[in-house]
Design a protein around this motif. Structure first.
Motif, PDB file in Angstrom:
ATOM      1  N   LEU A 165      10.360   8.840 -17.277  1.00 21.27           N
ATOM      2  CA  LEU A 165      10.960   8.789 -15.769  1.00 21.27           C
ATOM      3  C   LEU A 165      10.533  10.210 -14.834  1.00 21.27           C
ATOM      4  CD1 LEU A 165      13.233   8.498 -13.761  1.00 21.27           C
ATOM      5  CD2 LEU A 165      14.766  10.212 -14.996  1.00 21.27           C
ATOM      6  N   ASP A 166       9.612   9.658 -13.884  1.00 21.73           N
ATOM      7  CA  ASP A 166       8.641  10.693 -13.067  1.00 21.73           C
ATOM      8  C   ASP A 166       9.722  11.184 -11.883  1.00 21.73           C
ATOM      9  OD1 ASP A 166       6.396  12.002 -12.816  1.00 21.73           O
ATOM     10  OD2 ASP A 166       5.587  10.513 -11.329  1.00 21.73           O
ATOM     11  N   GLU A 167       9.043  11.997 -11.233  1.00 24.98           N
ATOM     12  CA  GLU A 167       9.814  12.633 -10.045  1.00 24.98           C
ATOM     13  C   GLU A 167      11.461  12.500 -10.254  1.00 24.98           C
ATOM     14  OE1 GLU A 167       8.091  13.720  -7.519  1.00 24.98           O
ATOM     15  OE2 GLU A 167       6.284  13.456  -7.941  1.00 24.98           O
ATOM     16  N   ALA A 168      11.727  13.187 -11.387  1.00 24.56           N
ATOM     17  CA  ALA A 168      13.167  13.094 -11.618  1.00 24.56           C
ATOM     18  C   ALA A 168      13.910  14.121 -10.862  1.00 24.56           C
ATOM     19  CB  ALA A 168      13.504  13.311 -13.115  1.00 24.56           C
ATOM     20  N   GLN A 169      13.295  14.781 -10.077  1.00 22.91           N
ATOM     21  CA  GLN A 169      13.923  15.809  -9.103  1.00 22.91           C
ATOM     22  C   GLN A 169      14.585  15.141  -8.061  1.00 22.91           C
ATOM     23  OE1 GLN A 169      10.713  15.689  -9.273  1.00 22.91           O
ATOM     24  NE2 GLN A 169      10.053  15.527  -6.961  1.00 22.91           N
ATOM     25  N   ASN A 170      14.263  13.643  -8.018  1.00 17.18           N
ATOM     26  CA  ASN A 170      14.797  12.867  -6.906  1.00 17.18           C
ATOM     27  C   ASN A 170      15.950  11.911  -7.340  1.00 17.18           C
ATOM     28  OD1 ASN A 170      13.286  13.954  -4.765  1.00 17.18           O
ATOM     29  ND2 ASN A 170      11.697  12.943  -4.881  1.00 17.18           N
ATOM     30  N   SER A 171      16.518  12.202  -8.504  1.00 16.64           N
ATOM     31  CA  SER A 171      17.360  11.232  -9.119  1.00 16.64           C
ATOM     32  C   SER A 171      18.762  12.062  -8.849  1.00 16.64           C
ATOM     33  CB  SER A 171      17.156  11.053 -10.615  1.00 16.64           C
ATOM     34  OG  SER A 171      17.193  12.356 -11.206  1.00 16.64           O
ATOM     35  N   THR A 172      19.855  11.226  -8.607  1.00 15.03           N
ATOM     36  CA  THR A 172      21.230  11.773  -8.636  1.00 15.03           C
ATOM     37  C   THR A 172      21.641  11.984 -10.140  1.00 15.03           C
ATOM     38  OG1 THR A 172      22.267   9.615  -8.520  1.00 15.03           O
ATOM     39  CG2 THR A 172      21.501  10.520  -6.704  1.00 15.03           C
ATOM     40  N   PRO A 173      22.689  12.721 -10.294  1.00 18.46           N
ATOM     41  CA  PRO A 173      23.311  12.846 -11.381  1.00 18.46           C
ATOM     42  C   PRO A 173      23.770  11.699 -12.128  1.00 18.46           C
ATOM     43  CG  PRO A 173      24.166  14.463 -10.042  1.00 18.46           C
ATOM     44  CD  PRO A 173      23.413  13.661  -9.128  1.00 18.46           C
ATOM     45  N   GLU A 174      24.385  10.721 -11.287  1.00 18.76           N
ATOM     46  CA  GLU A 174      24.569   9.302 -11.779  1.00 18.76           C
ATOM     47  C   GLU A 174      23.326   8.626 -12.155  1.00 18.76           C
ATOM     48  OE1 GLU A 174      27.451  11.084  -8.986  1.00 18.76           O
ATOM     49  OE2 GLU A 174      25.500  10.397  -8.658  1.00 18.76           O
ATOM     50  N   GLN A 175      22.168   8.544 -11.580  1.00 15.40           N
ATOM     51  CA  GLN A 175      21.165   7.902 -11.937  1.00 15.40           C
ATOM     52  C   GLN A 175      20.466   8.596 -13.194  1.00 15.40           C
ATOM     53  OE1 GLN A 175      18.753   8.415  -8.253  1.00 15.40           O
ATOM     54  NE2 GLN A 175      18.964   6.186  -7.738  1.00 15.40           N
ATOM     55  N   MET A 176      20.562   9.784 -13.354  1.00 12.52           N
ATOM     56  CA  MET A 176      19.953  10.701 -14.446  1.00 12.52           C
ATOM     57  C   MET A 176      20.786  10.329 -15.812  1.00 12.52           C
ATOM     58  SD  MET A 176      17.816  12.527 -15.918  1.00 12.52           S
ATOM     59  CE  MET A 176      17.064  13.353 -14.438  1.00 12.52           C
ATOM     60  N   LYS A 177      22.150  10.228 -15.782  1.00 14.23           N
ATOM     61  CA  LYS A 177      22.845   9.856 -16.725  1.00 14.23           C
ATOM     62  C   LYS A 177      22.568   8.434 -17.328  1.00 14.23           C
ATOM     63  CE  LYS A 177      27.575   9.250 -18.513  1.00 14.23           C
ATOM     64  NZ  LYS A 177      29.148   9.673 -18.028  1.00 14.23           N
ATOM     65  N   MET A 178      22.699   7.588 -16.225  1.00 17.10           N
ATOM     66  CA  MET A 178      22.218   6.093 -16.492  1.00 17.10           C
ATOM     67  C   MET A 178      20.843   6.130 -17.334  1.00 17.10           C
ATOM     68  SD  MET A 178      20.195   3.524 -15.272  1.00 17.10           S
ATOM     69  CE  MET A 178      19.576   3.785 -13.526  1.00 17.10           C
ATOM     70  N   MET A 179      19.831   6.510 -16.682  1.00 14.58           N
ATOM     71  CA  MET A 179      18.660   6.649 -17.532  1.00 14.58           C
ATOM     72  C   MET A 179      18.657   7.180 -18.954  1.00 14.58           C
ATOM     73  SD  MET A 179      15.708   5.776 -16.568  1.00 14.58           S
ATOM     74  CE  MET A 179      15.164   4.924 -18.256  1.00 14.58           C
TER      75      MET A 179
END
Length: 337
Positions: free
Chosen positions: A229-243
């Motif tokens: 998962l690259d450029e993860a600073q542009n993910s939301t908390p919901e997207q991060m938990k999903m990933m």
């Protein structure tokens, strides 16, 4: 203390282009060297001289065995060796040879890069956080390629959030894949640098290598995979938990990001920062923080990163830049930008 390392051949390869390697050895260990008619004279503190002698002896031993180590690789090894007394030249060389990275040899150029590779090798989830040019994404892709070539996993999955970085791209023409490819181009660049073009294209056709936006990961369970998962600073908390919850059996996930380049809309919390805070102390997770000393692009990039860090500290916006392995990550500002 002064010692003379006896050698009539091989030393010129160690010195490097314009003697940059020997100067790096001198500045890194605080020793002085002088080339004599029968070897290399090293002078300085006892421990430093002993360390320098060990490094040069290892190089000469490997060269004497018929191994040709490019000066650029020697320079990369020296950056680690002069900063980490627990490593040896032979150990770094052999660990690099043990990994198959495709058409290139990947050599860690800093202590943090070496630690990052080791963490990826021994952990199922690793975070690599730091500024541009520190090798976060490239090294992760290299480890993924190595795992695929060594048949440790059956596929590579590369993903990143499709977030506009300041500009407005509008309604892009073309197929769905053509619309999202510009967001994922850096991942393709790393793949083509490590593997022959035909191999990459064949792997993409067979879905052995999959490059897709983060939104496409929802609902999947990724077994026998190396996921980045690259450029993860542009993910939301919901997207991060999903990933993070996509990790299946015999899979690794490497999450990379730069907390100084958040492109999320105002008012949205950064998923990467959120994850680091929540998962701190959880067993089985590796965490590497890079800083400007790990920048391996043009030397100007290192100075640019440092200048931005100083500016951030002066304006109070640099809290995210000062992350270290010993310090807990800072709280995100109310409206990250």
């Amino acid at each position: 203390m002064k010692t003379v390392l006896q050698s009539n051949s091989g030393l010129e390869q160690f010195f490097g282009t314009r003697d940059e390697n020997i100067r790096l050895l001198e500045s890194g260990l605080g020793v002085q060297t002088r080339l004599t008619h029968d070897g290399l004279e090293i002078e300085g503190a006892d421990a430093a001289v002993h360390r320098a002698e060990q490094i040069v002896s290892d190089f000469l031993s490997l060269s004497g065995a018929g191994l040709r180590i490019p000066p650029a690789d020697v320079n990369s090894y020296l950056r680690v060796l002069t900063a980490d007394p627990s490593t040896t030249f032979r150990g770094l060389y052999e660990s690099g040879r043990a990994r198959n990275f495709g058409k290139k040899t990947v050599v860690p150029k800093t202590v943090n890069q070496r630690s990052y590779l080791d963490l990826i090798e021994h952990h199922d989830l690793v975070f690599g956080i730091g500024p541009a040019g520190t090798g976060k994404t490239y090294l992760a892709v290299a480890m993924a390629v190595s795992a695929l070539l060594n048949k440790q996993i059956s596929r590579i999955i590369l993903t990143r959030p499709a977030v506009e970085a300041g500009e407005r791209l509008g309604f892009l023409p073309g197929t769905l894949q053509e619309k999202i490819d510009p967001y994922l181009r850096p991942l393709y660049d790393a793949l083509f640098d490590l593997l022959e073009t035909e191999k990459v294209e064949r792997a993409l056709e067979r879905n052995t290598i999959e490059v897709a936006p983060l939104a496409f990961m929802r609902g999947r369970t990724l077994n026998d995979s190396f996921i980045i998962l690259d450029e993860a600073q542009n993910s939301t908390p919901e997207q991060m938990k999903m990933m993070l919850t996509r990790i299946g059996f015999n899979s690794k996930l490497v999450v990379t990001g730069d907390l100084t380049q958040i492109d999320l809309p105002a008012g949205r919390r950064c998923g990467l920062l959120d994850a680091v805070e929540i998962l701190r102390g959880v067993d089985g997770i590796g965490l590497t923080y890079f800083d400007e000393r790990d920048v391996v692009r043009n030397a100007l990039v290192q100075r640019i990163v440092k200048a931005y860090e100083r500016h951030g500290e002066l304006t109070g916006a640099g809290r995210q830049l000062s992350l270290t392995l010993q310090e807990p990550p800072p709280q995100a500002p109310p409206n990250p930008v």
